[in-house]
Design a protein around this motif. Structure first.
Motif, mmCIF file in Angstrom:
data_model
loop_
_atom_site.group_PDB
_atom_site.id
_atom_site.type_symbol
_atom_site.label_atom_id
_atom_site.label_comp_id
_atom_site.label_asym_id
_atom_site.label_seq_id
_atom_site.Cartn_x
_atom_site.Cartn_y
_atom_site.Cartn_z
ATOM 1 N N LEU A 141 -9.237 -37.744 -2.242
ATOM 2 C CA LEU A 141 -10.351 -37.564 -1.370
ATOM 3 C C LEU A 141 -10.875 -36.233 -1.514
ATOM 4 C CD1 LEU A 141 -11.666 -38.679 1.299
ATOM 5 C CD2 LEU A 141 -9.854 -37.956 2.563
ATOM 6 N N PHE A 142 -9.792 -35.213 -1.708
ATOM 7 C CA PHE A 142 -10.707 -33.691 -1.696
ATOM 8 C C PHE A 142 -10.973 -33.135 -3.053
ATOM 9 C CE2 PHE A 142 -8.002 -34.234 2.215
ATOM 10 C CZ PHE A 142 -9.082 -34.566 3.178
ATOM 11 N N HIS A 143 -10.190 -33.872 -4.236
ATOM 12 C CA HIS A 143 -10.157 -33.345 -5.478
ATOM 13 C C HIS A 143 -9.347 -32.273 -5.848
ATOM 14 C CE1 HIS A 143 -13.332 -36.592 -5.641
ATOM 15 N NE2 HIS A 143 -13.927 -35.929 -5.006
ATOM 16 N N TYR A 144 -8.448 -31.708 -5.135
ATOM 17 C CA TYR A 144 -7.657 -30.852 -5.514
ATOM 18 C C TYR A 144 -6.437 -30.628 -4.464
ATOM 19 C CZ TYR A 144 -9.572 -28.188 -1.655
ATOM 20 O OH TYR A 144 -10.166 -27.471 -0.332
ATOM 21 N N ILE A 145 -5.281 -30.101 -4.557
ATOM 22 C CA ILE A 145 -4.310 -30.127 -3.906
ATOM 23 C C ILE A 145 -4.471 -28.920 -2.801
ATOM 24 C CG2 ILE A 145 -1.809 -29.858 -3.641
ATOM 25 C CD1 ILE A 145 -1.543 -31.198 -6.136
ATOM 26 N N TYR A 146 -4.564 -29.123 -1.454
ATOM 27 C CA TYR A 146 -4.863 -28.156 -0.567
ATOM 28 C C TYR A 146 -3.123 -27.513 -0.089
ATOM 29 C CZ TYR A 146 -6.624 -25.367 3.515
ATOM 30 O OH TYR A 146 -6.801 -24.402 4.127
ATOM 31 N N VAL A 147 -2.733 -26.340 -0.657
ATOM 32 C CA VAL A 147 -1.360 -26.025 -0.524
ATOM 33 C C VAL A 147 -0.683 -25.979 0.636
ATOM 34 C CG1 VAL A 147 0.176 -23.922 -1.044
ATOM 35 C CG2 VAL A 147 -1.721 -24.635 -2.702
ATOM 36 N N PRO A 148 -1.552 -25.436 1.666
ATOM 37 C CA PRO A 148 -0.959 -25.602 2.977
ATOM 38 C C PRO A 148 -0.438 -26.745 3.614
ATOM 39 C CG PRO A 148 -2.701 -23.973 3.137
ATOM 40 C CD PRO A 148 -2.676 -24.603 1.893
ATOM 41 N N SER A 149 -1.570 -28.009 3.279
ATOM 42 C CA SER A 149 -0.999 -29.282 3.685
ATOM 43 C C SER A 149 -0.048 -29.753 2.923
ATOM 44 C CB SER A 149 -2.455 -30.231 3.630
ATOM 45 O OG SER A 149 -2.732 -30.390 2.330
ATOM 46 N N LEU A 150 0.051 -29.465 1.787
ATOM 47 C CA LEU A 150 1.153 -30.066 0.895
ATOM 48 C C LEU A 150 2.680 -29.478 1.479
ATOM 49 C CD1 LEU A 150 2.245 -30.919 -1.843
ATOM 50 C CD2 LEU A 150 1.934 -29.237 -2.879
ATOM 51 N N LEU A 151 2.533 -28.169 1.729
ATOM 52 C CA LEU A 151 3.860 -27.453 2.128
ATOM 53 C C LEU A 151 4.173 -28.239 3.566
ATOM 54 C CD1 LEU A 151 3.370 -23.736 1.088
ATOM 55 C CD2 LEU A 151 4.624 -25.652 -0.055
ATOM 56 N N LEU A 152 3.299 -28.309 4.473
ATOM 57 C CA LEU A 152 3.480 -29.007 5.647
ATOM 58 C C LEU A 152 3.883 -30.462 5.659
ATOM 59 C CD1 LEU A 152 0.906 -27.861 8.076
ATOM 60 C CD2 LEU A 152 3.179 -27.447 8.218
ATOM 61 N N ILE A 153 3.435 -31.333 4.568
ATOM 62 C CA ILE A 153 3.812 -32.652 4.564
ATOM 63 C C ILE A 153 5.449 -32.557 4.030
ATOM 64 C CG2 ILE A 153 3.436 -34.658 3.102
ATOM 65 C CD1 ILE A 153 0.163 -33.992 3.339
ATOM 66 N N MET A 154 5.600 -31.749 2.866
ATOM 67 C CA MET A 154 6.838 -31.819 2.527
ATOM 68 C C MET A 154 7.869 -31.750 3.354
ATOM 69 S SD MET A 154 6.216 -32.874 -0.421
ATOM 70 C CE MET A 154 7.963 -32.721 -1.433
ATOM 71 N N PHE A 155 7.783 -30.573 4.397
ATOM 72 C CA PHE A 155 8.645 -30.220 5.465
ATOM 73 C C PHE A 155 8.712 -31.008 6.375
ATOM 74 C CE2 PHE A 155 9.288 -28.168 9.428
ATOM 75 C CZ PHE A 155 10.436 -27.875 9.474
ATOM 76 N N LEU A 156 7.579 -31.753 6.757
ATOM 77 C CA LEU A 156 7.765 -32.569 8.113
ATOM 78 C C LEU A 156 7.999 -33.873 7.897
ATOM 79 C CD1 LEU A 156 4.139 -31.563 9.864
ATOM 80 C CD2 LEU A 156 6.427 -30.988 10.511
ATOM 81 N N VAL A 157 7.786 -34.544 6.783
ATOM 82 C CA VAL A 157 8.394 -35.772 6.212
ATOM 83 C C VAL A 157 9.803 -35.685 6.128
ATOM 84 C CG1 VAL A 157 8.191 -37.483 4.460
ATOM 85 C CG2 VAL A 157 6.043 -36.594 5.011
ATOM 86 N N ALA A 158 10.483 -34.700 5.617
ATOM 87 C CA ALA A 158 11.735 -34.247 5.453
ATOM 88 C C ALA A 158 12.343 -34.432 6.795
ATOM 89 C CB ALA A 158 12.098 -32.857 4.555
ATOM 90 N N LEU A 159 11.966 -33.627 7.927
ATOM 91 C CA LEU A 159 12.310 -33.462 9.122
ATOM 92 C C LEU A 159 12.388 -34.974 9.753
ATOM 93 C CD1 LEU A 159 13.487 -31.806 11.582
ATOM 94 C CD2 LEU A 159 11.053 -31.508 12.196
ATOM 95 N N HIS A 160 11.136 -35.665 9.580
ATOM 96 C CA HIS A 160 10.967 -37.200 10.085
ATOM 97 C C HIS A 160 12.184 -37.887 9.415
ATOM 98 C CE1 HIS A 160 8.057 -40.668 10.444
ATOM 99 N NE2 HIS A 160 9.412 -41.078 11.216
#
Length: 264
Positions: A141-160
């Motif tokens: 969608l955005f054509h690049y990796i947005y680092v803040p969202s990447l780190l948040l996803i990895m952490f929040l999904v692990a917690l979930h």
């Protein structure tokens, strides 16, 4: 030197048991279908993504990007919860009922090792699938990796994943019945969504944690309203701590109960 050799032997044995558990646990066609459905639903929640639910404006700033990501995580998290409950219950209650747990404990495998093996084998594949699907959708969608969202996803999904696994494991060990464990696990996880309960129960909803944390990061990075940032931080940290504390307590209780329980 001796401790290093012992550690290598233990890790090798642990890896072999994990591979065996994964081979047994995930060798079910219905789970492959559920994974495919989870991936498709996740992609569908991204506007203008690979399977878009709606179109996206070509002018997109980072604030909007984080908003769309948090909404996609929020909506698709229900599918991850359902999949994790099914897999966790089958891994524990199903294995106990079939006698697999009793058989493997006759080998030189301790209960602590088996508990760790099941935690990894149940959690790893759903965690990677869900996280990588969201990351792929963002790159598309955005054509690049947005680092803040990447780190948040990895952490929040692990917690979930840890939250759902701990509750499903505890109920499976207490009940030892597949249907009963499924119903009780889903009831506990869905209880905070009941409208009659006080609003404080919303802290125990993983889907709300995605929204509150992404909202705080968005405000912290792009807003100058200190009051809004502070309130968003309090909501985010409350959601994270609530899920983390419940996960730790349920995991510890499940572990010690498994250490002492009779495997029939």
């Amino acid at each position: 030197m001796y401790l290093g050799r012992r550690l290598k032997i233990y890790l090798r044995e642990l890896a072999n048991i994990i591979l065996l558990e994964i081979n047994i646990m995930w060798n079910r066609p219905i789970l492959y279908f559920n994974f495919l459905l989870l991936i498709l639903l996740t992609l569908a929640f991204y506007p203008s993504g690979p399977l878009p639910c709606c179109s996206l404006s070509p002018k997109l700033d980072p604030w909007d990007m984080l908003l769309y990501i948090s909404l996609a995580l929020h909506k698709s998290s229900v599918g991850l919860t359902a999949l994790l409950v099914v897999v966790s219950v089958l891994s524990w209650a199903g294995s106990i009922r079939r006698g697999w747990v009793k058989n493997i404990l006759t080998l030189p495998v301790g209960r602590r090792t088996l508990f760790i093996v099941k935690m990894i084998s149940v959690s790893l594949i759903p965690y990677l699938t869900f996280s990588l699907t969201h990351i792929f959708a963002q790159i598309y969608l955005f054509h690049y990796i947005y680092v803040p969202s990447l780190l948040l996803i990895m952490f929040l999904v692990a917690l979930h994943v840890l939250y759902v696994f701990s509750i499903s494991t505890l109920t499976s060990l207490l009940i030892k019945d597949i249907v009963g464990s499924l119903l009780l696990s889903l009831a506990i996880l869905m209880l905070p969504s009941w409208e009659e309960l006080p609003p404080e129960f919303s802290h125990f909803k993983p889907e709300e944690c995605y929204l509150s944390t992404f909202k705080f990061i968005s405000l912290y990075m792009y807003s100058h309203n200190r009051k809004r940032i502070y309130l968003a931080f309090i909501k985010s940290i409350s959601d994270i701590l609530a899920l983390l504390i419940v996960s730790i307590i349920a995991s510890i209780f499940a572990y010690f109960y498994f250490k002492k329980m009779d495997i029939d």
